[in-house]
Design a protein around this motif. Structure first.
Motif, PDB file in Angstrom:
ATOM      1  N   THR A   1      45.726  52.195  45.981  1.00  0.00           N
ATOM      2  CA  THR A   1      45.205  52.118  47.350  1.00  0.00           C
ATOM      3  C   THR A   1      44.095  53.128  47.609  1.00  0.00           C
ATOM      4  OG1 THR A   1      46.930  53.646  48.102  1.00  0.00           O
ATOM      5  CG2 THR A   1      47.388  51.285  48.303  1.00  0.00           C
ATOM      6  N   GLY A   2      43.589  53.744  46.553  1.00  0.00           N
ATOM      7  CA  GLY A   2      42.636  54.833  46.681  1.00  0.00           C
ATOM      8  C   GLY A   2      43.362  56.152  46.468  1.00  0.00           C
ATOM      9  N   VAL A   3      42.616  57.236  46.439  1.00  0.00           N
ATOM     10  CA  VAL A   3      43.193  58.576  46.275  1.00  0.00           C
ATOM     11  C   VAL A   3      42.505  59.508  47.271  1.00  0.00           C
ATOM     12  CG1 VAL A   3      43.493  60.550  44.715  1.00  0.00           C
ATOM     13  CG2 VAL A   3      43.730  58.218  43.832  1.00  0.00           C
ATOM     14  N   ASP A   4      43.296  60.268  48.002  1.00  0.00           N
ATOM     15  CA  ASP A   4      42.742  61.219  48.972  1.00  0.00           C
ATOM     16  C   ASP A   4      42.209  62.433  48.228  1.00  0.00           C
ATOM     17  OD1 ASP A   4      42.110  62.987  50.987  1.00  0.00           O
ATOM     18  OD2 ASP A   4      44.125  63.046  51.859  1.00  0.00           O
ATOM     19  N   LYS A   5      40.910  62.444  48.003  1.00  0.00           N
ATOM     20  CA  LYS A   5      40.306  63.540  47.240  1.00  0.00           C
ATOM     21  C   LYS A   5      40.181  64.823  48.055  1.00  0.00           C
ATOM     22  CE  LYS A   5      35.752  61.633  48.078  1.00  0.00           C
ATOM     23  NZ  LYS A   5      34.666  60.897  47.513  1.00  0.00           N
ATOM     24  N   THR A   6      40.568  64.786  49.351  1.00  0.00           N
ATOM     25  CA  THR A   6      40.566  66.010  50.154  1.00  0.00           C
ATOM     26  C   THR A   6      41.940  66.681  50.177  1.00  0.00           C
ATOM     27  OG1 THR A   6      41.106  64.905  52.247  1.00  0.00           O
ATOM     28  CG2 THR A   6      38.768  65.026  51.639  1.00  0.00           C
ATOM     29  N   HIS A   7      42.956  66.029  49.597  1.00  0.00           N
ATOM     30  CA  HIS A   7      44.303  66.615  49.557  1.00  0.00           C
ATOM     31  C   HIS A   7      44.257  67.907  48.734  1.00  0.00           C
ATOM     32  CE1 HIS A   7      48.512  67.216  48.543  1.00  0.00           C
ATOM     33  NE2 HIS A   7      48.825  66.347  49.490  1.00  0.00           N
TER      34      HIS A   7
ATOM     35  N   ASP B   1      44.234  41.421  45.192  1.00  0.00           N
ATOM     36  CA  ASP B   1      44.405  40.235  44.362  1.00  0.00           C
ATOM     37  C   ASP B   1      44.252  40.574  42.885  1.00  0.00           C
ATOM     38  OD1 ASP B   1      41.524  40.319  44.069  1.00  0.00           O
ATOM     39  OD2 ASP B   1      41.413  39.229  45.961  1.00  0.00           O
ATOM     40  N   ASP B   2      44.742  39.658  42.056  1.00  0.00           N
ATOM     41  CA  ASP B   2      44.722  39.874  40.604  1.00  0.00           C
ATOM     42  C   ASP B   2      43.315  40.118  40.080  1.00  0.00           C
ATOM     43  OD1 ASP B   2      47.463  39.628  40.476  1.00  0.00           O
ATOM     44  OD2 ASP B   2      47.430  37.545  39.797  1.00  0.00           O
ATOM     45  N   SER B   3      42.325  39.400  40.641  1.00  0.00           N
ATOM     46  CA  SER B   3      40.961  39.570  40.131  1.00  0.00           C
ATOM     47  C   SER B   3      40.452  40.989  40.371  1.00  0.00           C
ATOM     48  CB  SER B   3      40.021  38.530  40.737  1.00  0.00           C
ATOM     49  OG  SER B   3      40.001  38.614  42.148  1.00  0.00           O
ATOM     50  N   ALA B   4      40.830  41.606  41.484  1.00  0.00           N
ATOM     51  CA  ALA B   4      40.433  42.997  41.740  1.00  0.00           C
ATOM     52  C   ALA B   4      41.113  43.935  40.748  1.00  0.00           C
ATOM     53  CB  ALA B   4      40.781  43.398  43.173  1.00  0.00           C
ATOM     54  N   VAL B   5      42.383  43.659  40.437  1.00  0.00           N
ATOM     55  CA  VAL B   5      43.119  44.489  39.482  1.00  0.00           C
ATOM     56  C   VAL B   5      42.501  44.357  38.089  1.00  0.00           C
ATOM     57  CG1 VAL B   5      45.358  44.861  38.369  1.00  0.00           C
ATOM     58  CG2 VAL B   5      45.255  44.391  40.830  1.00  0.00           C
TER      59      VAL B   5
ATOM     60  N   ILE C   1      35.466  51.062  44.463  1.00  0.00           N
ATOM     61  CA  ILE C   1      36.201  50.137  45.322  1.00  0.00           C
ATOM     62  C   ILE C   1      36.136  48.734  44.725  1.00  0.00           C
ATOM     63  CG2 ILE C   1      36.380  49.180  47.646  1.00  0.00           C
ATOM     64  CD1 ILE C   1      34.612  51.660  48.502  1.00  0.00           C
ATOM     65  N   PHE C   2      37.312  48.114  44.577  1.00  0.00           N
ATOM     66  CA  PHE C   2      37.419  46.734  44.104  1.00  0.00           C
ATOM     67  C   PHE C   2      38.067  45.839  45.157  1.00  0.00           C
ATOM     68  CE2 PHE C   2      37.276  49.439  40.421  1.00  0.00           C
ATOM     69  CZ  PHE C   2      36.332  48.809  39.625  1.00  0.00           C
ATOM     70  N   SER C   3      38.575  46.410  46.219  1.00  0.00           N
ATOM     71  CA  SER C   3      39.238  45.641  47.277  1.00  0.00           C
ATOM     72  C   SER C   3      38.228  45.327  48.376  1.00  0.00           C
ATOM     73  CB  SER C   3      40.403  46.442  47.853  1.00  0.00           C
ATOM     74  OG  SER C   3      39.912  47.527  48.627  1.00  0.00           O
ATOM     75  N   ALA C   4      38.693  44.663  49.421  1.00  0.00           N
ATOM     76  CA  ALA C   4      37.840  44.335  50.562  1.00  0.00           C
ATOM     77  C   ALA C   4      37.701  45.508  51.530  1.00  0.00           C
ATOM     78  CB  ALA C   4      38.415  43.121  51.291  1.00  0.00           C
ATOM     79  N   SER C   5      38.261  46.653  51.196  1.00  0.00           N
ATOM     80  CA  SER C   5      38.183  47.826  52.072  1.00  0.00           C
ATOM     81  C   SER C   5      36.744  48.315  52.173  1.00  0.00           C
ATOM     82  CB  SER C   5      39.054  48.955  51.532  1.00  0.00           C
ATOM     83  OG  SER C   5      40.406  48.566  51.530  1.00  0.00           O
TER      84      SER C   5
ATOM     85  N   GLY D   1      40.458  53.947  41.301  1.00  0.00           N
ATOM     86  CA  GLY D   1      39.977  52.579  41.453  1.00  0.00           C
ATOM     87  C   GLY D   1      40.753  51.940  42.584  1.00  0.00           C
ATOM     88  N   LYS D   2      40.108  51.709  43.708  1.00  0.00           N
ATOM     89  CA  LYS D   2      40.800  51.148  44.875  1.00  0.00           C
ATOM     90  C   LYS D   2      40.847  49.630  44.722  1.00  0.00           C
ATOM     91  CE  LYS D   2      41.219  51.357  49.852  1.00  0.00           C
ATOM     92  NZ  LYS D   2      40.813  52.066  51.064  1.00  0.00           N
ATOM     93  N   VAL D   3      41.967  49.144  44.136  1.00  0.00           N
ATOM     94  CA  VAL D   3      42.160  47.711  43.927  1.00  0.00           C
ATOM     95  C   VAL D   3      43.007  47.078  45.032  1.00  0.00           C
ATOM     96  CG1 VAL D   3      41.885  47.906  41.428  1.00  0.00           C
ATOM     97  CG2 VAL D   3      44.187  48.010  42.412  1.00  0.00           C
ATOM     98  N   LEU D   4      43.643  47.910  45.863  1.00  0.00           N
ATOM     99  CA  LEU D   4      44.439  47.424  46.990  1.00  0.00           C
ATOM    100  C   LEU D   4      43.748  47.828  48.287  1.00  0.00           C
ATOM    101  CD1 LEU D   4      48.033  48.377  45.745  1.00  0.00           C
ATOM    102  CD2 LEU D   4      46.794  46.215  45.437  1.00  0.00           C
ATOM    103  N   ASP D   5      43.884  47.010  49.309  1.00  0.00           N
ATOM    104  CA  ASP D   5      43.203  47.274  50.573  1.00  0.00           C
ATOM    105  C   ASP D   5      43.963  48.280  51.438  1.00  0.00           C
ATOM    106  OD1 ASP D   5      45.301  45.863  51.802  1.00  0.00           O
ATOM    107  OD2 ASP D   5      44.116  44.041  52.070  1.00  0.00           O
ATOM    108  N   ASP D   6      43.514  48.416  52.666  1.00  0.00           N
ATOM    109  CA  ASP D   6      44.095  49.407  53.578  1.00  0.00           C
ATOM    110  C   ASP D   6      45.459  49.009  54.121  1.00  0.00           C
ATOM    111  OD1 ASP D   6      41.886  50.973  53.156  1.00  0.00           O
ATOM    112  OD2 ASP D   6      40.830  50.288  54.951  1.00  0.00           O
TER     113      ASP D   6
END
Length: 189
Positions: A88-94, A160-164, A106-110, A150-155
């Motif tokens: 779902t992404g990674v919080d690089k400010t953590h 979808d499989d194609s994004a993965v 980004i690979f998702s629709a986000s 790699g953000k393959v899942l949306d918010d």
């Protein structure tokens, strides 16, 4: 107050009950019968009465359970390893990941790479977390490694499989040593 059934567990023939602080005595009286000497036993039809256990996150113990402390003592901490987290992404400010995230795509629709679900950040911190936020107590398995997100899942946490597949091909092209996919499939509820 009457207790409410919190959950039914048919596989172990058990019920979890929940009540207010004020209802505790009444629940205890319903579930148990007085015995000689002031003791109480489970009421008729009740096999056993247990208080519900409380659990907590245990990264400070689980990392040692797989032998990472011995690996660290031997000089292995993931240094030089590139881990791609497809999620779902990674919080690089953590605090634990501020120095660990070296790229993202980004690979998702986000609209952006921000982790609004928190799952990718959780996964990345288990892998490479520095422990900075906890004063070193909750360090990841390989704090010397770096992460690429790699953000393959949306918010909402779906993709979808194609994004993965696109994310996996990208990870390979990026020279990933490890690719993590903590994904499941099924019908969204």
């Amino acid at each position: 107050m009457t207790p409410s059934c919190g959950a039914r567990f048919p596989t172990i023939d058990a019920d979890a009950l929940r009540t207010s602080q004020e209802g505790l005595v009444r629940v205890w009286d319903v579930l148990t019968d007085p015995q000689r000497g002031g003791a109480r036993a489970a009421a008729s039809g009740i096999g056993k009465v247990w208080l519900d256990g409380v659990r907590e996150a245990g990264l400070d113990r689980s990392v040692r359970q797989i032998g990472t402390d011995r690996a660290w003592e031997s000089g292995y901490d993931g240094r030089g390893v590139k881990i791609v987290v497809l999620d779902t992404g990674v919080d690089k400010t953590h605090d634990d990941l501020r120095t660990q995230v070296v790229g993202e795509k980004i690979f998702s629709a986000s609209p952006d790479a921000v982790d609004r679900v928190g799952h990718g950040t959780h996964v990345a911190s288990i892998a490479v977390g520095t422990g900075a936020k906890s004063g070193g107590r909750f360090k990841g398995v390989a704090p010397g490694a770096k992460v690429i997100s790699g953000k393959v899942l949306d918010d909402e946490g779906y993709g979808d499989d194609s994004a993965v597949i696109a994310g996996m091909e990208w990870a390979a092209a990026e020279g990933a040593d490890v690719v993590n996919l903590s994904l499941s499939s099924g019908t969204p509820s």
